[in-house]
Scaffold this motif. Sequence first.
Motif, PDB file in Angstrom:
ATOM      1  N   UNK A  12       0.827  -1.208   0.000  1.00 18.45           N
ATOM      2  CA  UNK A  12       0.000   0.000   0.000  1.00 18.45           C
ATOM      3  C   UNK A  12       0.864   1.262   0.000  1.00 18.45           C
ATOM      4  N   UNK A  13       0.257   2.347  -0.481  1.00 19.40           N
ATOM      5  CA  UNK A  13       0.877   3.666  -0.444  1.00 19.40           C
ATOM      6  C   UNK A  13      -0.092   4.625   0.223  1.00 19.40           C
ATOM      7  N   UNK A  14       0.430   5.516   1.064  1.00 18.21           N
ATOM      8  CA  UNK A  14      -0.367   6.621   1.575  1.00 18.21           C
ATOM      9  C   UNK A  14       0.080   7.844   0.789  1.00 18.21           C
ATOM     10  N   UNK A  15      -0.898   8.501   0.146  1.00 16.68           N
ATOM     11  CA  UNK A  15      -0.607   9.614  -0.750  1.00 16.68           C
ATOM     12  C   UNK A  15      -1.395  10.840  -0.319  1.00 16.68           C
ATOM     13  N   UNK A  16      -0.724  11.998  -0.263  1.00 21.69           N
ATOM     14  CA  UNK A  16      -1.415  13.275  -0.043  1.00 21.69           C
ATOM     15  C   UNK A  16      -1.836  13.765  -1.425  1.00 21.69           C
ATOM     16  N   UNK A  17      -3.142  13.786  -1.660  1.00 21.14           N
ATOM     17  CA  UNK A  17      -3.690  14.081  -2.980  1.00 21.14           C
ATOM     18  C   UNK A  17      -3.602  15.581  -3.269  1.00 21.14           C
ATOM     19  N   UNK A  18      -3.015  15.911  -4.426  1.00 22.07           N
ATOM     20  CA  UNK A  18      -2.891  17.291  -4.874  1.00 22.07           C
ATOM     21  C   UNK A  18      -3.856  17.617  -6.004  1.00 22.07           C
ATOM     22  N   UNK A  19      -4.212  16.603  -6.797  1.00 24.21           N
ATOM     23  CA  UNK A  19      -5.142  16.780  -7.914  1.00 24.21           C
ATOM     24  C   UNK A  19      -5.998  15.533  -8.025  1.00 24.21           C
ATOM     25  N   UNK A  20      -7.253  15.739  -8.413  1.00 30.52           N
ATOM     26  CA  UNK A  20      -8.104  14.610  -8.752  1.00 30.52           C
ATOM     27  C   UNK A  20      -9.208  14.327  -7.760  1.00 30.52           C
ATOM     28  N   UNK A  21     -10.428  14.511  -8.214  1.00 30.15           N
ATOM     29  CA  UNK A  21     -11.590  14.125  -7.433  1.00 30.15           C
ATOM     30  C   UNK A  21     -11.786  14.940  -6.169  1.00 30.15           C
ATOM     31  N   UNK A  22     -12.613  14.426  -5.273  1.00 32.37           N
ATOM     32  CA  UNK A  22     -12.943  15.106  -4.039  1.00 32.37           C
ATOM     33  C   UNK A  22     -11.935  14.891  -2.933  1.00 32.37           C
ATOM     34  N   UNK A  23     -10.800  14.246  -3.249  1.00 31.70           N
ATOM     35  CA  UNK A  23      -9.808  13.938  -2.221  1.00 31.70           C
ATOM     36  C   UNK A  23      -8.678  14.958  -2.130  1.00 31.70           C
ATOM     37  N   UNK A  24      -8.754  16.062  -2.880  1.00 34.08           N
ATOM     38  CA  UNK A  24      -7.678  17.059  -2.875  1.00 34.08           C
ATOM     39  C   UNK A  24      -7.452  17.572  -1.452  1.00 34.08           C
ATOM     40  N   UNK A  25      -6.178  17.544  -1.039  1.00 34.31           N
ATOM     41  CA  UNK A  25      -5.807  17.993   0.295  1.00 34.31           C
ATOM     42  C   UNK A  25      -5.874  16.900   1.349  1.00 34.31           C
ATOM     43  N   UNK A  26      -6.418  15.744   1.001  1.00 33.29           N
ATOM     44  CA  UNK A  26      -6.538  14.635   1.950  1.00 33.29           C
ATOM     45  C   UNK A  26      -5.448  13.596   1.696  1.00 33.29           C
ATOM     46  N   UNK A  27      -5.193  12.793   2.717  1.00 32.31           N
ATOM     47  CA  UNK A  27      -4.317  11.639   2.555  1.00 32.31           C
ATOM     48  C   UNK A  27      -5.196  10.411   2.341  1.00 32.31           C
ATOM     49  N   UNK A  28      -4.881   9.659   1.300  1.00 33.54           N
ATOM     50  CA  UNK A  28      -5.598   8.416   1.042  1.00 33.54           C
ATOM     51  C   UNK A  28      -4.600   7.272   1.059  1.00 33.54           C
ATOM     52  N   UNK A  29      -5.030   6.140   1.553  1.00 36.37           N
ATOM     53  CA  UNK A  29      -4.204   4.943   1.519  1.00 36.37           C
ATOM     54  C   UNK A  29      -4.753   4.032   0.436  1.00 36.37           C
ATOM     55  N   UNK A  30      -3.901   3.692  -0.508  1.00 35.58           N
ATOM     56  CA  UNK A  30      -4.289   2.853  -1.632  1.00 35.58           C
ATOM     57  C   UNK A  30      -3.597   1.500  -1.502  1.00 35.58           C
ATOM     58  N   UNK A  31      -4.388   0.464  -1.370  1.00 35.13           N
ATOM     59  CA  UNK A  31      -3.809  -0.882  -1.290  1.00 35.13           C
ATOM     60  C   UNK A  31      -3.661  -1.440  -2.709  1.00 35.13           C
ATOM     61  N   UNK A  32      -2.780  -2.383  -2.873  1.00 31.70           N
ATOM     62  CA  UNK A  32      -2.564  -3.002  -4.179  1.00 31.70           C
ATOM     63  C   UNK A  32      -2.922  -4.476  -4.123  1.00 31.70           C
ATOM     64  N   UNK A  33      -3.153  -5.026  -5.288  1.00 30.57           N
ATOM     65  CA  UNK A  33      -3.409  -6.461  -5.436  1.00 30.57           C
ATOM     66  C   UNK A  33      -2.540  -6.969  -6.576  1.00 30.57           C
TER      67      UNK A  33
END
Length: 113
Positions: free
Chosen positions: A14-35
């Motif tokens: 997984x990666x935790x990313x601070x979103x700068x562009x894209x969708x309603x997540x701008x300014x938030x940190x999202x954790x994206x898991x991989x498969x």
Amino acid sequence: MVRHGEVQEVRPDSLKVKVEKGGGDVGKEVTARTTEFTSVQVGMGFVNRPGEKVDLTRYFRPGDRVDMLYRDGQALALHRDLRPGEQEPRPPAAPGPQAPGPQQPQPQGQGGQ
């Protein structure tokens, strides 16, 4: 669905990313898991084959800028540009037969008949 931002934390799956562009997540940190279905690209080259899960700690580190195709907490695809001085990663080996074992001598044909 597409997010661009800075990696804050990297784990093998997984990666935790601070979103700068894209969708309603701008300014938030999202954790994206991989498969095993997540495509991972560094520069112009893919570092895994379909169905092959990759250890993200080999290719990403905090501070990297990433683009990801993201849905419901999962990274469907990840990409980052090459770092300064970094070379393109070697493409994943194509699936195929296992390497042959010790070679057996081939019988020599009889010529001139």
